[in-house]
Design a protein around this motif. Structure first.
Motif, PDB file in Angstrom:
ATOM      1  N   GLU A   1      47.040  38.126  33.096  1.00 19.50           N
ATOM      2  CA  GLU A   1      46.113  37.053  33.682  1.00 19.50           C
ATOM      3  C   GLU A   1      44.933  37.004  35.576  1.00 19.50           C
ATOM      4  N   CYS A   2      43.987  39.127  34.661  1.00 19.26           N
ATOM      5  CA  CYS A   2      42.810  39.104  35.571  1.00 19.26           C
ATOM      6  C   CYS A   2      42.508  40.425  34.798  1.00 19.26           C
ATOM      7  N   GLY A   3      43.035  40.325  33.674  1.00 20.76           N
ATOM      8  CA  GLY A   3      42.025  42.029  32.531  1.00 20.76           C
ATOM      9  C   GLY A   3      42.435  43.334  33.417  1.00 20.76           C
ATOM     10  N   GLY A   4      43.622  43.386  34.130  1.00 17.91           N
ATOM     11  CA  GLY A   4      44.362  44.738  34.414  1.00 17.91           C
ATOM     12  C   GLY A   4      45.301  45.351  33.666  1.00 17.91           C
ATOM     13  N   VAL A   5      44.476  46.533  32.804  1.00 12.11           N
ATOM     14  CA  VAL A   5      44.315  47.690  32.283  1.00 12.11           C
ATOM     15  C   VAL A   5      45.922  48.562  33.155  1.00 12.11           C
TER      16      VAL A   5
END
Length: 424
Positions: free
Chosen positions: A123-127
């Motif tokens: 959803e937000c490129g959060g790793v």
């Protein structure tokens, strides 16, 4: 000798038989086969029971810790009342039982973390750059990458609580879809990298990939050695508690599985009780609480005004006593002021000629405590330091002001009497 890892073959194995292959110098036990998962990948180890089958009597030991030792798994045992003086030895035939409640709890939580991390990435490129399974909650540290490679291909500037709730809902939709959870094992990196991985691999061989959903449309796909249920539906629920900035990333606090339900139950019960205390429904409770807070704020304002009037009145009376008293020490009792309020009153006299060269001892009756004030010629802090301990008192201060707290009125009176005699 390599241990056969039953937890890799069937995570639902709860009981099995095995043979002790060796025992190290610390008494830790190696088995030829085990379903006890060793600590690793952010997941705590399994616990349970190991019974040595020797004749008609089983000798029971608690399994309290499990660790990997190369290709083997090592078990730490603790004797019980049923183990007697029997010690494990190489070649013993044993029957093992898993603490299933602990195992399933770990499975729910670990799988919940996978789902949530996968959705943050999509959803937000959060790793996910950090994961911790604590006793009260789990955390993941989400980094918003400069060049996200997620399918949404969008990078927000920050991770707000509202965004987390949106991710939470999608993660729960994965659970409600009862998506399959499958573990694939690969001998080489090249084979494993054909999967739609969320994170780059950290090793080159004997790789386990956990995939939630299909490989074509995975909610998450990542290397992991932990235990997970066979379907996302068994996770039950994911609930995010809060998010805060942490070392350039965003730390998300959450729970999954039965723990998430227990947290909801606890907080709902608390809210239900509070709403009843305010004679309100849960829905109307915030409005009732705001009204009560406004009443309390008004009451505090009125109370402070009354305190100011009372302190002014007490100061007028005290000034008369200062002028009339021939004594070097003047004790003035305040029947209705706390120590803090007494201290506020004392500011009128600290280091000022209004003290009339006396030591003024303002006594808070409710707190059995003094505030000593003077013009500075009589050293208040020194007097407390030297004499308060004679009567189980404590406190401190400086030349013009000091506090002295006592357990009883009698001790406080003796302290004042001593200072009166000392300064005459």
């Amino acid at each position: 000798m390599e241990t056969t890892k039953l937890y890799q073959l069937d995570v639902y194995s709860r009981e099995w038989d095995a043979t002790i292959t060796s025992i190290d110098e610390n008494g830790k036990v190696y088995l030829d086969r085990t379903a006890f998962f060793p600590e690793g990948g952010g997941q705590s180890c399994d616990t349970g029971i190991l019974q040595i089958i020797d004749g008609k009597k089983p000798y029971t030991f608690d399994v309290i810790d499990v660790q990997e030792d190369g290709a083997e798994v090592v078990h730490t045992l603790k004797a019980t009342e049923d183990s007697g003086n029997r010690q494990p030895k190489e070649g013993d035939f044993v029957h093992c039982s898993l603490n299933w409640e602990r195992r399933f709890d770990n499975m729910q939580r670990h799988c919940g973390e996978h789902i949530l991390s996968g959705i943050f990435y999509q959803e937000c490129g959060g790793v996910n750059r950090g994961f911790h399974m604590g006793d009260e909650y789990m955390t993941i540290d989400i980094s918003l990458e400069d060049e996200p490679t997620n399918k949404a291909n969008k990078k927000p500037d920050e991770l707000t609580y509202e965004m987390c709730l949106s991710v939470e809902k999608i993660a729960n939709q994965v659970i409600w879809s009862n998506a399959p959870v499958r573990t694939f094992r690969f001998a080489t990196r090249a084979e494993a990298e054909k999967m739609p991985l969320r994170k780059a691999l950290a090793f080159d061989e004997d790789i386990s990939i956990v995939c939630i959903g299909s490989a074509e449309n995975a909610a998450d796909c990542v290397a992991c050695c932990g235990t997970h249920p066979k379907s996302a539906g068994q996770v039950g629920l994911i609930k995010i508690f809060k998010v805060e900035k942490n070392k350039g990333m965003f730390r998300v606090f959450f729970e999954a599985g039965e723990r998430a339900l227990n947290d909801y139950d606890s907080k709902h019960s608390m809210l239900y009780k509070l709403s009843n205390d305010y004679s309100s429904s849960i829905e109307d409770f915030p409005k009732k609480l705001r009204a009560q807070e406004e009443k309390l704020a008004n009451a505090k304002t009125e109370l402070n005004q009354l305190k100011r009037v009372l302190i002014e009145s007490e100061c007028a009376k005290l000034n008369e006593e200062i002028a009339a008293s021939p004594n070097k020490v003047l004790v003035y009792k305040l029947m209705h002021l706390s120590l803090d309020d007494t201290f506020n009153m004392s500011k009128t006299y600290m280091g000022k000629p209004d003290c009339g060269g006396k030591l003024i001892m303002l006594y808070s009756v409710p707190d059995t405590s003094y505030v000593l004030v003077s013009d500075g010629k009589i050293k208040c802090g020194q007097l407390v330091k030297e004499y308060a301990s004679f009567y189980q008192g404590k406190g401190g201060g400086n030349d013009i002001s000091a506090r002295a707290m006592f357990k009883t009125d009698e001790d406080a009176a003796l302290f004042a009497d001593l200072l009166g005699k000392h300064l005459q």
